[in-house]
Enzyme design. Structure first.
Site, PDB file in Angstrom:
ATOM      1  N   CYS A 129      40.542  35.057  40.899  1.00  9.77           N
ATOM      2  CA  CYS A 129      40.033  35.112  42.277  1.00  9.77           C
ATOM      3  C   CYS A 129      38.917  36.146  42.447  1.00  9.77           C
ATOM      4  O   CYS A 129      37.880  35.870  43.049  1.00  9.77           O
ATOM      5  CB  CYS A 129      41.161  35.397  43.252  1.00  9.77           C
ATOM      6  SG  CYS A 129      42.375  36.566  42.669  1.00  9.77           S
ATOM      7  N   HIS A 232      40.182  39.698  49.151  1.00 12.84           N
ATOM      8  CA  HIS A 232      39.730  40.692  48.162  1.00 12.84           C
ATOM      9  C   HIS A 232      38.329  41.167  48.533  1.00 12.84           C
ATOM     10  O   HIS A 232      37.490  40.377  48.997  1.00 12.84           O
ATOM     11  CB  HIS A 232      39.658  40.066  46.776  1.00 12.84           C
ATOM     12  CG  HIS A 232      40.983  39.797  46.118  1.00 12.84           C
ATOM     13  ND1 HIS A 232      42.191  40.234  46.621  1.00 12.84           N
ATOM     14  CD2 HIS A 232      41.281  39.108  44.973  1.00 12.84           C
ATOM     15  CE1 HIS A 232      43.177  39.849  45.808  1.00 12.84           C
ATOM     16  NE2 HIS A 232      42.658  39.141  44.801  1.00 12.84           N
TER      17      HIS A 232
HETATM   18  C1  2RA Z   1      45.671  39.355  41.665  1.00 16.66           C
HETATM   19  N1  2RA Z   1      43.701  38.317  40.740  1.00 16.66           N
HETATM   20  O1  2RA Z   1      44.976  39.606  42.645  1.00 16.66           O
HETATM   21  C2  2RA Z   1      45.131  38.501  40.547  1.00 16.66           C
HETATM   22  C3  2RA Z   1      45.851  37.188  40.443  1.00 16.66           C
HETATM   23  N2  2RA Z   1      45.781  36.439  41.644  1.00 16.66           N
HETATM   24  O2  2RA Z   1      46.843  39.742  41.519  1.00 16.66           O
END
Ligand code: 2RA
Length: 326
Positions: A129, A232
């Protein structure tokens, strides 16, 4: 042309988002098969007004007439069942990291390297991601000014760890993380490697090179879990081979597919997790020259890690496959 679609991990956080995105985008499936572990088998799920019963995933699950299977059930399930599906002629789009770095497995962000699905041999991997959200802006900037070096610093939501991560944030527990994530940041996502980096950091480094087809890129990364529920964020510092004017940078980013520029600091406008949540675009702001080096640039990039970072990107890859099947 309608296709027969399977979802492996249909009751997980990404799996349920697959279903939401498939409905939103009116994905052209004829038959839909939902698979999960024994624990969730028997659940009823309504998709596009029809009710489906979740079945337990077994070695014979792919004996049905399935064209495409979307996997999001962890690396072990992908390692074991993707080859079985492939052997039955199913094209697998896998969300896990199990197959991403295999030479015969394309790693695809549809706005960036859609042509790579052409050389798939039955498995296509969805990137991590935090990598996915970086690719649309970086592909455009790489093409325009040739990136020499990338420094990633990530601020990753607990939804990246699934329901357990969310529970630890909301309850102040440590069932999923080694330390409390409430009122805390953990510079620790996935496991630590020999070189002191975490696997998450190495994923960002290696996947970026594979997707941009450029092993000469110098990349480093620090990935951090932050007490945010979903979304994120990545602070990225770039060094280019070539010089640039800031108005050129803005033009390149504003015209990059899948990118929305949110940059008006005089009015406190910049990307944030709470405004990216529920969307499929990648939001870019805090665009400014890095005055400490020649041809340096800083960006702040935010996206919904469950949607664009996983479910929507996977469905977009499946849409490319359907187009190829016409
Ligand atoms: C996380 N990118 O954010 C990793 C897996 N989704 O934990």
């Amino acid at each position: 042309k309608k296709v027969n679609l399977a979802i492996v991990g249909a009751t997980g956080m990404v799996g349920t988002t697959f279903i939401k995105v498939l409905e939103e985008r009116d994905f052209p499936f004829e038959n839909l098969y939902l698979f999960s572990s024994a624990k969730s088998a028997g659940n009823k799920v309504t998709v596009k007004g029809n009710e489906y019963t979740v079945e337990e995933l077994t070695e014979s699950s792919f004996d049905k007439d399935i064209d495409i299977a979307l996997f999001s059930a962890g690396g072990d399930i992908s390692k074991k069942f993707a080859p079985i599906a492939k052997s039955k002629g199913v094209i697998v789009v896998d969300n896990s990291s199990a197959w991403r770095m295999e030479n015969d497995v394309p790693l695809v962000v549809p706005e960036v390297n859609p042509e790579d699905i052409d050389w798939n041999s039955g498995i296509i991997a969805n990137p991590n991601c935090s990598t996915i959200q970086m690719m649309p802006p970086l592909k455009a900037l790489h093409k325009a000014f040739k990136i020499k070096r990338i420094i990633y610093s990530t601020y990753q939501a607990v939804s990246g760890s699934g329901v357990k991560g969310i529970a630890d944030l909301e309850n102040g527990t440590t069932d999923n993380y080694p330390h409390p994530i409430s009122y805390n940041c953990l510079p620790h996502i996935d496991v630590f490697m020999e070189n002191g980096y975490t696997k998450e950091e190495m994923k960002m480094i290696e996947e970026t090179k594979k997707i941009l087809h450029d092993d000469s890129l110098k990349i480093t990364a620090t990935t951090v879990r932050v007490p945010v529920r979903n979304g994120h964020a990545v602070s990225v510092n770039l060094e280019f081979e070539n010089s640039f004017e800031m108005d050129e940078v803005f033009k390149v980013l504003e015209s990059a597919e899948g990118v929305v520029v949110q940059d008006d600091v005089a009015n406190n406008v910049y990307p944030m997790q709470v405004t990216a949540d529920g969307h499929d675009e990648v939001f870019v702001g805090r665009i400014r020259r890095d005055e400490s080096i020649e041809n340096g640039l800083n960006l702040w990039v935010v996206a919904d890690n469950i949607r664009k970072g996983a479910a929507t990107n996977t469905v977009q890859i499946a849409e490319l496959l359907v187009k190829k099947m016409q």
